[in-house]
Design an enzyme around this catalytic site. Structure first.
Site, PDB file in Angstrom:
ATOM      1  N   HIS A 123       0.871  -1.081   0.041  1.00  0.00           N
ATOM      2  CA  HIS A 123       0.020   0.009  -0.032  1.00  0.00           C
ATOM      3  C   HIS A 123       0.953   1.297   0.060  1.00  0.00           C
ATOM      4  O   HIS A 123       1.957   1.042   0.474  1.00  0.00           O
ATOM      5  CB  HIS A 123      -0.930  -0.190   1.338  1.00  0.00           C
ATOM      6  CG  HIS A 123      -1.899   0.935   1.544  1.00  0.00           C
ATOM      7  ND1 HIS A 123      -1.645   2.158   1.811  1.00  0.00           N
ATOM      8  CD2 HIS A 123      -3.420   0.729   1.222  1.00  0.00           C
ATOM      9  CE1 HIS A 123      -2.817   2.835   1.792  1.00  0.00           C
ATOM     10  NE2 HIS A 123      -3.805   1.882   1.451  1.00  0.00           N
ATOM     11  N   ASP A 200       3.281  -4.523   7.892  1.00  0.00           N
ATOM     12  CA  ASP A 200       2.275  -3.737   7.922  1.00  0.00           C
ATOM     13  C   ASP A 200       1.040  -4.878   8.158  1.00  0.00           C
ATOM     14  O   ASP A 200       0.777  -5.717   7.270  1.00  0.00           O
ATOM     15  CB  ASP A 200       2.080  -3.173   6.575  1.00  0.00           C
ATOM     16  CG  ASP A 200       0.786  -2.254   6.185  1.00  0.00           C
ATOM     17  OD1 ASP A 200      -0.037  -2.373   6.999  1.00  0.00           O
ATOM     18  OD2 ASP A 200       0.851  -1.582   5.258  1.00  0.00           O
ATOM     19  N   GLN A 203      -4.112  -5.120   6.921  1.00  0.00           N
ATOM     20  CA  GLN A 203      -5.061  -6.219   6.394  1.00  0.00           C
ATOM     21  C   GLN A 203      -5.252  -7.498   7.116  1.00  0.00           C
ATOM     22  O   GLN A 203      -5.695  -8.432   6.520  1.00  0.00           O
ATOM     23  CB  GLN A 203      -5.015  -6.087   4.872  1.00  0.00           C
ATOM     24  CG  GLN A 203      -4.985  -5.007   4.230  1.00  0.00           C
ATOM     25  CD  GLN A 203      -6.661  -4.418   4.192  1.00  0.00           C
ATOM     26  OE1 GLN A 203      -7.668  -5.422   4.451  1.00  0.00           O
ATOM     27  NE2 GLN A 203      -6.808  -3.148   3.706  1.00  0.00           N
ATOM     28  N   LYS A 226     -10.180  -0.872  10.840  1.00  0.00           N
ATOM     29  CA  LYS A 226     -10.028  -1.941  10.000  1.00  0.00           C
ATOM     30  C   LYS A 226     -10.405  -3.198  10.634  1.00  0.00           C
ATOM     31  O   LYS A 226     -10.463  -4.110  10.258  1.00  0.00           O
ATOM     32  CB  LYS A 226      -8.839  -2.191   8.927  1.00  0.00           C
ATOM     33  CG  LYS A 226      -8.791  -1.050   7.933  1.00  0.00           C
ATOM     34  CD  LYS A 226      -7.454  -1.182   7.015  1.00  0.00           C
ATOM     35  CE  LYS A 226      -6.968  -0.032   6.225  1.00  0.00           C
ATOM     36  NZ  LYS A 226      -7.838   0.232   5.132  1.00  0.00           N
ATOM     37  N   CYS A 364      -4.681   2.626  -3.708  1.00  0.00           N
ATOM     38  CA  CYS A 364      -3.545   3.010  -3.123  1.00  0.00           C
ATOM     39  C   CYS A 364      -2.296   2.047  -3.411  1.00  0.00           C
ATOM     40  O   CYS A 364      -1.432   1.957  -2.524  1.00  0.00           O
ATOM     41  CB  CYS A 364      -3.542   3.163  -1.554  1.00  0.00           C
ATOM     42  SG  CYS A 364      -4.588   4.600  -1.404  1.00  0.00           S
TER      43      CYS A 364
HETATM   44  N1  PLP Z   1      -1.425  -0.788   4.496  1.00  0.00           N
HETATM   45  C1  PLP Z   1      -2.501  -1.472   4.185  1.00  0.00           C
HETATM   46  C2  PLP Z   1      -2.247  -2.897   3.651  1.00  0.00           C
HETATM   47  C3  PLP Z   1      -4.000  -0.897   3.948  1.00  0.00           C
HETATM   48  O1  PLP Z   1      -4.708  -1.596   3.219  1.00  0.00           O
HETATM   49  C4  PLP Z   1      -4.008   0.304   4.368  1.00  0.00           C
HETATM   50  C5  PLP Z   1      -5.325   0.826   4.257  1.00  0.00           C
HETATM   51  O2  PLP Z   1      -6.157   0.492   3.376  1.00  0.00           O
HETATM   52  C6  PLP Z   1      -2.960   1.260   5.039  1.00  0.00           C
HETATM   53  C7  PLP Z   1      -1.746   0.547   5.251  1.00  0.00           C
HETATM   54  C8  PLP Z   1      -3.014   2.453   5.596  1.00  0.00           C
HETATM   55  O3  PLP Z   1      -4.235   2.473   6.709  1.00  0.00           O
HETATM   56  P1  PLP Z   1      -4.616   3.787   7.344  1.00  0.00           P
HETATM   57  O4  PLP Z   1      -5.134   4.488   5.880  1.00  0.00           O
HETATM   58  O5  PLP Z   1      -5.764   3.278   8.010  1.00  0.00           O
HETATM   59  O6  PLP Z   1      -3.638   4.541   7.999  1.00  0.00           O
END
Ligand code: PLP
Length: 406
Positions: A123, A200, A203, A226, A364
């Site tokens: 992401h 990270d 998800q 999430k 993203c």
């Molecule tokens: N990492 C992953 C894999 C994501 O799917 C997302 C959000 O969709 C993020 C990071 C960023 O999360 P946030 O926008 O809640 O900070």
């Protein structure tokens, strides 16, 4: 399976909503999840019963809010099986958590000529912060590419690591491909070469059991919204040995031990990384969401969602011209797909008119789309409150889309 879906759905008031007079079919859970009543009640409880700034008050409400916040930290420590609660730092979300680690770790440990490895499926939140840091520190970002199926291969990583590698950042679960990465093996490989790893988990935590001690990861981040909690709250788990050596990310109240115009000394963990009034209300409500997930049982959730995934993939693949993007052998309940000749945006817009919420676009993850040479995908992502009937609605909706554009 011990899973009362009617009762579960009843716990989420929003699921009773209708959109354009059609029952809501919410399949955009990878973007954000809906909140159970217990979480909504908790938010109301804090604001109506003991809303007061934490850590500095002597009065009852401040003490109560402080205790609840620190209890929340312990609940999250247990959820991740982190060794210590002071290794759990609250942030605004996964994005801020990754920025915190990238900036602070970078300042201490990354020097000109060093290398940082980031996978091709990240992401933007787990790519751009590393780019910014690499540029600032004169380091190089190295891409770990994925295969056509959407998998990261370990031998490729072994070759990428060099004696200049300072950190590896990789997602546990891909938000656009659904791939569950073999993070334990990744960490083992990295540690053999003394390279720390940030995972990270944005998800992952809502779909599978995470044990940071078993994984032995150096950093693990996720977002509250999430995992059925509020927006604006997230978590960084970091090993004490790293966090203690890293400089503060932001300056302000609470993160200090003493301040004079000549010199400031910093507070101990975790407060060193929590400058300013923390988002204690959402922290307390996040703990409520985690308790809800714990009560359902993450293993039960994983098994149920896996059923939904298999059912969904099998059904959608019978639609003429439908291609799934992301065919890893180990996937979370995310289906990214395209319909031949149709732009994902058009597909999503028509589904919306049927009350079906899916996400369209690059999610993203522009490098993922560039890899496949596509403008984006349609993404249906399932939570434990989704049903096979809802997948049937998606299927029928897609057949109508195909019919419409014939
Ligand atoms: N990492 C992953 C894999 C994501 O799917 C997302 C959000 O969709 C993020 C990071 C960023 O999360 P946030 O926008 O809640 O900070």
């Amino acid at each position: 399976m011990n899973f009362d879906i009617d009762k579960i759905r009843n716990d989420f008031p929003i699921l009773k909503e209708t959109i354009y007079n059609k029952p809501l079919v919410y399949l955009d859970n990878a973007a954000t999840t809906q909140k159970p009543q217990v979480v909504l009640d908790k938010l109301m409880e804090v604001y109506t019963k003991y809303n007061a700034n934490i850590h500095r008050g002597v009065h009852f409400m401040s003490n109560k809010a402080t205790t609840e916040t620190e209890t929340a930290r312990k609940i999250i420590q247990q959820f991740l099986d982190a060794p210590n609660s002071h290794e759990v730092i609250f942030t605004r979300g996964a994005t801020e958590g990754i920025n915190l680690v990238a900036q602070s770790f970078g300042e201490q440990f990354v020097h000109p000529g060093d290398e940082i490895i980031v996978s091709e499926m990240e992401h933007h939140s787990n790519l751009v912060p590393w780019q910014l840091m690499a540029e600032k520190r004169g380091a190089t970002l190295k891409k770990w590419p994925f295969t056509q199926a959407g998998e990261l291969e370990l031998p490729v990583l072994e070759k990428l690591i060099s004696n200049k590698t300072r950190i590896i950042a990789v997602t546990h679960v891909s938000n656009s491909l659904g791939t569950i990465n073999s993070v334990k093996e990744i960490i083992e490989i990295a540690h053999k070469r003394n390279v720390p790893v940030l995972i990270d988990g944005a998800q992952a935590v809502q779909h599978l059991a995470v044990d940071v001690q078993k994984l032995d990861c150096d950093f693990y981040v996720f977002s509250g919204h999430k995992i059925y909690g509020p927006t604006g709250i997230g978590v960084v788990y970091g090993k004490e040995q790293w966090l203690n050596q890293m400089p503060p990310y932001q300056g302000g109240g609470e993160m200090i031990e003493s301040v004079s115009f000549e010199k400031t000394t910093f507070n101990q963990l975790p407060y060193k990384f929590e400058a300013g009034t923390p988002n204690y209300v959402d922290t307390i409500a996040l703990a409520e969401a985690i308790k809800y997930v714990n009560e359902l049982g993450i293993e039960n959730i994983a098994a149920y969602e896996s059923e939904l995934l298999i059912y969904g993939q099998t059904k959608l693949l019978t639609i003429p011209g439908l291609e799934i993007i992301g065919n890893a052998w180990n996937k979370a309940s995310v289906i990214s797909f395209n319909l031949k000749g149709l732009h994902p945006f058009d597909v999503g817009t028509i589904l919306d008119k049927m009350g079906i919420a899916v996400r369209t676009g690059t999610h993203c993850t522009e490098p993922v789309m560039q890899h496949f040479g596509i403008p984006g995908t349609v993404r249906a992502s399932f939570a434990f409150y989704n049903t096979k009937q809802e997948i049937d609605e998606l299927y029928k909706g897609l057949l109508k889309v195909v019919e419409l554009f014939k």
